[in-house]
Design an enzyme around this catalytic site. Structure first.
Site, PDB file in Angstrom:
ATOM      1  CG  ASP A 159      -1.881  -1.206   1.140  1.00 37.66           C
ATOM      2  OD1 ASP A 159      -2.562  -1.336   0.112  1.00 37.66           O
ATOM      3  OD2 ASP A 159      -1.920  -2.015   2.084  1.00 37.66           O
ATOM      4  N   GLY A 202       1.946  -5.571   3.010  1.00 36.87           N
ATOM      5  CA  GLY A 202       0.610  -5.078   3.332  1.00 36.87           C
ATOM      6  C   GLY A 202      -0.079  -4.705   2.033  1.00 36.87           C
TER       7      GLY A 202
HETATM    8  P1  ADP Z   1       5.132  -3.209   2.020  1.00 36.81           P
HETATM    9  O1  ADP Z   1       3.749  -3.719   1.929  1.00 36.81           O
HETATM   10  O2  ADP Z   1       6.114  -4.303   1.988  1.00 36.81           O
HETATM   11  O3  ADP Z   1       5.289  -2.283   3.175  1.00 36.81           O
HETATM   12  P2  ADP Z   1       5.072  -0.827   0.395  1.00 36.81           P
HETATM   13  O4  ADP Z   1       4.550  -0.677  -0.974  1.00 36.81           O
HETATM   14  O5  ADP Z   1       4.212  -0.323   1.484  1.00 36.81           O
HETATM   15  O6  ADP Z   1       5.392  -2.369   0.678  1.00 36.81           O
HETATM   16  O7  ADP Z   1       6.468  -0.137   0.403  1.00 36.81           O
HETATM   17  C1  ADP Z   1       7.230   0.023   1.572  1.00 36.81           C
HETATM   18  C2  ADP Z   1       7.983   1.313   1.523  1.00 36.81           C
HETATM   19  O8  ADP Z   1       8.951   1.293   0.507  1.00 36.81           O
HETATM   20  C3  ADP Z   1       7.106   2.510   1.220  1.00 36.81           C
HETATM   21  O9  ADP Z   1       7.309   3.455   2.234  1.00 36.81           O
HETATM   22  C4  ADP Z   1       7.626   3.036  -0.102  1.00 36.81           C
HETATM   23  O10 ADP Z   1       7.517   4.428  -0.161  1.00 36.81           O
HETATM   24  C5  ADP Z   1       9.056   2.603  -0.055  1.00 36.81           C
HETATM   25  N1  ADP Z   1       9.777   2.458  -1.335  1.00 36.81           N
HETATM   26  C6  ADP Z   1       9.297   2.489  -2.593  1.00 36.81           C
HETATM   27  N2  ADP Z   1      10.268   2.225  -3.492  1.00 36.81           N
HETATM   28  C7  ADP Z   1      11.416   2.035  -2.767  1.00 36.81           C
HETATM   29  C8  ADP Z   1      12.756   1.719  -3.113  1.00 36.81           C
HETATM   30  N3  ADP Z   1      13.133   1.557  -4.378  1.00 36.81           N
HETATM   31  N4  ADP Z   1      13.657   1.597  -2.109  1.00 36.81           N
HETATM   32  C9  ADP Z   1      13.280   1.737  -0.826  1.00 36.81           C
HETATM   33  N5  ADP Z   1      12.015   2.023  -0.438  1.00 36.81           N
HETATM   34  C10 ADP Z   1      11.099   2.173  -1.388  1.00 36.81           C
HETATM   35 MG    MG Z   2       3.643  -0.705   3.478  1.00 33.40          MG
END
Ligand code: ADP
Ligand code: MG
Length: 623
Positions: free
Chosen positions: A220, A252
């Site tokens: 998300d 999530g």
């Molecule tokens: P999860 O469900 O695993 O938490 P998310 O889509 O919520 O996955 O992403 C987790 C975090 O990673 C978010 O805060 C997002 O902004 C951040 N994010 C997105 N791309 C990258 C990247 N290339 N490297 C590190 N963090 C990232």
């Molecule tokens: Mg997340």
């Protein structure tokens, strides 16, 4: 006027109008010739020398079909044959339990009635064009069957977060998603995000005309970035209507779960296949956002605001991201066993009369007309220019709406297809009187000849008449109050919220309490095993607020957690748990230490308020 395909879907094949018929072999068997009939709802086929009976008849439902392709044989022996592969994902019942799941079932027909390959190819290409129309529910008159073009192709921007969940998002996309999108002739531009915040930057700059919409393969968090990137643009009012799709690639994946749930597709078994299927078959559905204000920031949320137990579980489980969604269950058990309490004020503007389950003397509540039902209506989002979205796909019928089980071919056939057949390039059709419609449409899909429909569902009735669920106090004779907000001036969204440091109007309810948890949700799911607001809809214009007051027993919380899996917690008889539908809310936590999460992302701890923006964004989903 032509007939609208799919408007009168009929699963009773005998009543179905036959649009095309022919004789084909079914790959890889070349000894049996089948009579194949194409109707508006699907394809039936049975051996030509047999009787047409329930035993011999096989059926492919267009509701299961994502695309089809013409092919030729690599074997000289079959050089005159033209093949048609239909990419179908029918449902079957799992051996244990009641669940229906989709599986890949591609069926290839071979035509050899003509001596030349060209003659067979032309016939097969006509079938392809017709099938593409019918499986996409595009308008098709019987008189146009010989002359219909190939529907325009769709081009999507795909954002993949390599950091989400256990870090498998790119693998998921390449292995599972890309092949299905290819079958549906959907073109993609894939960008792997390089840092947190990159998704937001991309959406601030993207030229919307280059794509039909954006698809997020992550959790998300990346969806939150996309929404806020679009709202950060000077043309936000138009930009936020850019259709958003999502596929579960994180730990999530609440919105993706909500999409599968709403479409009646599986979340437990192969969620990626089901989510991709929905993405291909989607309609564009307006989705509410919630404008969140803090003293020094304003963000836009599509999922939830959590304070207390759920926020702590979400944030403190970040370190276990590698174990996927299990991180939430693990941390929930830990947190419940050492339960915390959070003092503060929770205020909200209820949709209908609020009757507290229990009350200390710190509850204030207006004595407004008790049967009033409120909703917010915003000129900015309701009178938008929808013309640009005329071209959007219409949905197909999810399996739950039809009961006739699709017949299926053996899955072993799949492997042979790729070894023995090659795609017929679309350029081969260039000499035809009816050339395939390639090329230009992908750059400018709006130029496509085919009109698509935009879902403009009005949920007002749902909301006003109530849903008969506990806590729903709306009555048939209720008075309706529409809080109409005018168009924004100078880019500022008009709001029903007073400034955060000013008192709230008298029709708000305020609870000054000790809480265990407060969660404002606007989707059904908070995770795959937590159906927080089972009656939520993408565009119901409602914030589903739930709170647990201190005094609840740990045992009750554990029980609640297991009920949350099915969404049956709403019937849980406890004076400490309440669920309220509201249009806006304000949180004023006491103290300086704590966690508040917006869409699973941590924000500053302190006062915060939110207001629903009904149907502000557009989602690729089935509802
Ligand atoms: P999860 O469900 O695993 O938490 P998310 O889509 O919520 O996955 O992403 C987790 C975090 O990673 C978010 O805060 C997002 O902004 C951040 N994010 C997105 N791309 C990258 C990247 N290339 N490297 C590190 N963090 C990232
Ligand atoms: Mg997340």
């Amino acid at each position: 006027m032509g007939t609208v395909v799919g408007a009168n879907r009929n699963v009773n094949m005998s009543k179905d109008e036959i649009i095309l018929e022919g004789q084909f072999e079914v790959f890889p068997r070349d000894k049996i010739v089948y009579k194949v009939e194409c109707t508006r709802s699907g394809i039936t086929y049975y051996p030509l020398d047999g009787v047409k009976s329930n035993k011999t008849l096989k059926y492919i439902h267009f509701g299961d079909v994502v695309g089809c392709r013409c092919r030729k044989s690599l074997d000289q022996k079959h050089s005159n044959k033209a093949y048609l592969t239909v990419f179908s994902y029918p449902v079957r019942k799992k051996f244990f339990g009641e669940k229906f799941v989709r599986f890949k079932n591609h069926i290839t027909f071979a035509r050899s009635s003509d001596e030349s390959f060209d003659g067979n190819r032309k016939a097969v290409e006509k079938w392809r064009r017709v099938i593409l129309h019918l499986c996409q529910e595009l308008q098709l008159d019987k008189k146009d069957v010989d002359h219909c073009p190939v529907p325009p192709k769709t081009r999507l921007l795909v954002l993949v977060n390599p950091h989400s969940g256990p870090g498998k998002a790119m693998q998921i996309f390449q292995k599972q998603v890309a092949p299905m999108l290819d079958e549906a002739d959907i073109q993609v531009k894939v960008i792997q995000t390089e840092y947190a915040g990159h998704g937001k930057e991309i959406m601030k700059k993207v030229n919307k005309k280059d794509y039909y919409g954006v698809v997020i393969v992550s959790g998300d968090g990346l969806i939150y970035e996309v929404v806020n990137g679009l709202m950060d643009r000077p043309d936000w009012k138009d930009a936020i209507k850019f259709p958003i799709g999502c596929l579960p690639g994180g730990s999530g994946n609440a919105l993706s779960c909500a999409i599968n749930y709403s479409a009646g597709e599986s979340i437990e078994s192969d969620p990626v296949l089901h989510a991709t299927f929905i993405l291909i078959k989607h309609r564009v559905i307006p989705m509410d956002l919630v404008m969140i204000e803090q003293p020094s920031s304003r963000v836009y949320s599509f999922l939830s605001v959590c304070w207390g137990l759920i926020a702590d579980i979400d944030y403190e489980s970040e370190k276990f991201r590698a174990i996927g969604e299990a991180r939430f269950t693990l941390q929930a058990l830990r947190r419940i066993l050492s339960l915390r309490k959070y003092k503060g004020r929770l205020s909200f503007l209820p949709v209908s009369e609020y009757i507290p389950k229990s009350s200390n003397n710190n509850t204030t509540k207006s004595l407004h007309i008790p049967t009033k039902n409120r909703r917010v209506s915003m000129d900015d989002f309701e009178n938008g220019d929808n013309d640009a979205y005329d071209r959007l796909r219409t949905k197909s019928v999810p399996w739950k709406l039809y009961n006739k089980k699709s017949f299926s071919e053996s899955e072993e056939v799949e492997e042979k297809i790729d070894e023995e057949l090659a795609d017929v390039q679309e350029s081969m059709a260039s000499g035809d009187a009816l050339p395939e419609n390639t090329g230009s449409d992908e750059k400018s899909p709006a130029n496509g000849e085919i009109k698509f429909a935009l879902e403009t569902e009005n949920n007002l009735d749902n909301m006003v008449s109530g849903n008969g669920k506990p806590g729903d106090t709306s009555s048939v004779n209720c008075v309706q109050e529409v809080i109409r907000l005018p168009k924004s001036v100078d880019g500022k969204i008009p709001s029903i919220l007073p400034p955060l440091d000013k008192p709230l109007p008298s029709d708000w309810v305020t609870l000054d309490e000790e809480f265990v948890s407060v969660a404002a949700c606007y989707q059904t799911h908070l995770g795959s095993d937590s159906i927080m607001a089972p009656d939520a809809r993408f565009n119901d214009g409602i914030i589903h607020l739930s709170f647990i007051k201190s005094g609840i027993q740990k045992g009750e919380l554990l029980q609640l957690m297991s009920l949350l899996e099915k969404g049956t917690h709403i019937d849980f008889p406890s004076q400490y748990i309440e669920m309220v539908k509201c249009l806006a809310f304000r949180l004023e936590p006491e103290g300086k230490e704590g966690i508040i999460m917006v869409d699973g992302e941590r924000v500053d701890y302190g006062p915060l308020q939110g207001q629903v923006l009904p149907g502000a964004s557009n989602l690729m989903a089935i509802q």
